[in-house]
Design an enzyme around this catalytic site. Sequence first.
Site, PDB file in Angstrom:
ATOM      1  NE  ARG A 160     -36.525  55.843 -97.649  1.00 52.92           N
ATOM      2  CZ  ARG A 160     -36.804  57.149 -97.824  1.00 52.92           C
ATOM      3  NH1 ARG A 160     -36.103  58.059 -97.224  1.00 52.92           N
ATOM      4  NH2 ARG A 160     -37.792  57.506 -98.593  1.00 52.92           N
ATOM      5  NE  ARG A 216     -41.118  57.614-103.276  1.00 54.76           N
ATOM      6  CZ  ARG A 216     -41.862  58.702-103.484  1.00 54.76           C
ATOM      7  NH1 ARG A 216     -42.460  58.889-104.651  1.00 54.76           N
ATOM      8  NH2 ARG A 216     -41.996  59.590-102.540  1.00 54.76           N
TER       9      ARG A 216
HETATM   10  P1  AMP Z   1     -37.625  60.871 -99.739  1.00 56.24           P
HETATM   11  O1  AMP Z   1     -37.528  62.302-100.122  1.00 56.24           O
HETATM   12  O2  AMP Z   1     -37.296  60.627 -98.303  1.00 56.24           O
HETATM   13  O3  AMP Z   1     -38.940  60.275-100.147  1.00 56.24           O
HETATM   14  O4  AMP Z   1     -36.493  60.096-100.564  1.00 56.24           O
HETATM   15  C1  AMP Z   1     -36.500  60.087-101.978  1.00 56.24           C
HETATM   16  C2  AMP Z   1     -35.596  58.965-102.487  1.00 56.24           C
HETATM   17  O5  AMP Z   1     -34.245  59.195-102.055  1.00 56.24           O
HETATM   18  C3  AMP Z   1     -35.937  57.566-101.988  1.00 56.24           C
HETATM   19  O6  AMP Z   1     -36.953  56.939-102.740  1.00 56.24           O
HETATM   20  C4  AMP Z   1     -34.583  56.863-102.132  1.00 56.24           C
HETATM   21  O7  AMP Z   1     -34.302  56.574-103.491  1.00 56.24           O
HETATM   22  C5  AMP Z   1     -33.609  57.961-101.708  1.00 56.24           C
HETATM   23  N1  AMP Z   1     -33.386  57.959-100.246  1.00 56.24           N
HETATM   24  C6  AMP Z   1     -33.711  58.937 -99.357  1.00 56.24           C
HETATM   25  N2  AMP Z   1     -33.348  58.622 -98.114  1.00 56.24           N
HETATM   26  C7  AMP Z   1     -32.783  57.381 -98.188  1.00 56.24           C
HETATM   27  C8  AMP Z   1     -32.221  56.494 -97.225  1.00 56.24           C
HETATM   28  N3  AMP Z   1     -32.170  56.808 -95.925  1.00 56.24           N
HETATM   29  N4  AMP Z   1     -31.727  55.310 -97.678  1.00 56.24           N
HETATM   30  C9  AMP Z   1     -31.759  54.982 -98.977  1.00 56.24           C
HETATM   31  N5  AMP Z   1     -32.289  55.760 -99.940  1.00 56.24           N
HETATM   32  C10 AMP Z   1     -32.798  56.961 -99.563  1.00 56.24           C
END
Ligand code: AMP
Length: 193
Positions: A88, A150
Site C-alpha cells: 500500500r 481510507r
Molecule cells: P483492508 O482489509 O485491506 O481494507 O485493510 C483494513 C485496514 O488494515 C486498513 O485500513 C489499514 O488500517 C490496515 N492495513 C491493511 N493492509 C495494510 C497495509 N498493507 N499497510 C498498512 N495498513 C494496512
Amino acid sequence: MNIILLGPPGAGKGTQAQHLVETRNMVQLSTGDMLREARTSGTDMGNKVAAVMDAGELVTDEIVIGLIREKLEAGNKGGGFIFDGFPRTLMQAVALEKLLEETGQSLDAAIELRVRDEALVQRILNRAVEAVAAGGEARADDNEESLRTRLMEYYKKTAPLLGYYFAKEKLQRVDGLADIPVVQASISAILDK
Ligand code: AMP
C-alpha cells in the site's frame, strides 16, 4: 504466479482473491485479514494497531512487511501468491520485491481493479448493511467517516504504485465495476496470457 490486486477500498480485491484461491490453488495474502485476526486474538500487535485501523489510517510499513515476510517464508501450495491490500506504500512495494527475490520468486502482474469513487462509498456502506443483515457484524472501519480517510490514504500513498508498476511493465487494468463473473474472466485472461 504471483500477483498483486490493486485498487481502492471496496474495489472487490477480496472477492476476486477468494475466487483465485478456489480455482487456481493460489494463496491469498491479505494484510487486512491478518491484522483483523491479530486484533481478535488480542496479540500485542493487534491491540497496538486497532485504533489506527478503525480510523481508516495505514498501520506502519514495518508491521505489515513483517506479516508478509512470515507468510512468504512459509511458502505456497504451488499456485503462487495473491497479494491483497499489500503493498500500500512505495516502501512496501520495494520490500516486497526484495522478499520475493530472497525467496527465489518474482512478481508476474499488478492488476488494478478500476472503480469510480462514487460507486465505492455506496459499495462499502452496502457491505456493512449486508454483514449485519446476515447476522454478523460490520467491519469497524466500514462507516462513512473511516471510509473517507481510507480513500484519502489510498490516493496519497497507494495510488502512486499504479505508476510504479506501469513503469515496471507489470500493470494490468480491469473494470472493477463489471459483474463479478466478468471481472473474474478478465483476471483469468491476464493470468493465462
Ligand atoms: P483492508 O482489509 O485491506 O481494507 O485493510 C483494513 C485496514 O488494515 C486498513 O485500513 C489499514 O488500517 C490496515 N492495513 C491493511 N493492509 C495494510 C497495509 N498493507 N499497510 C498498512 N495498513 C494496512
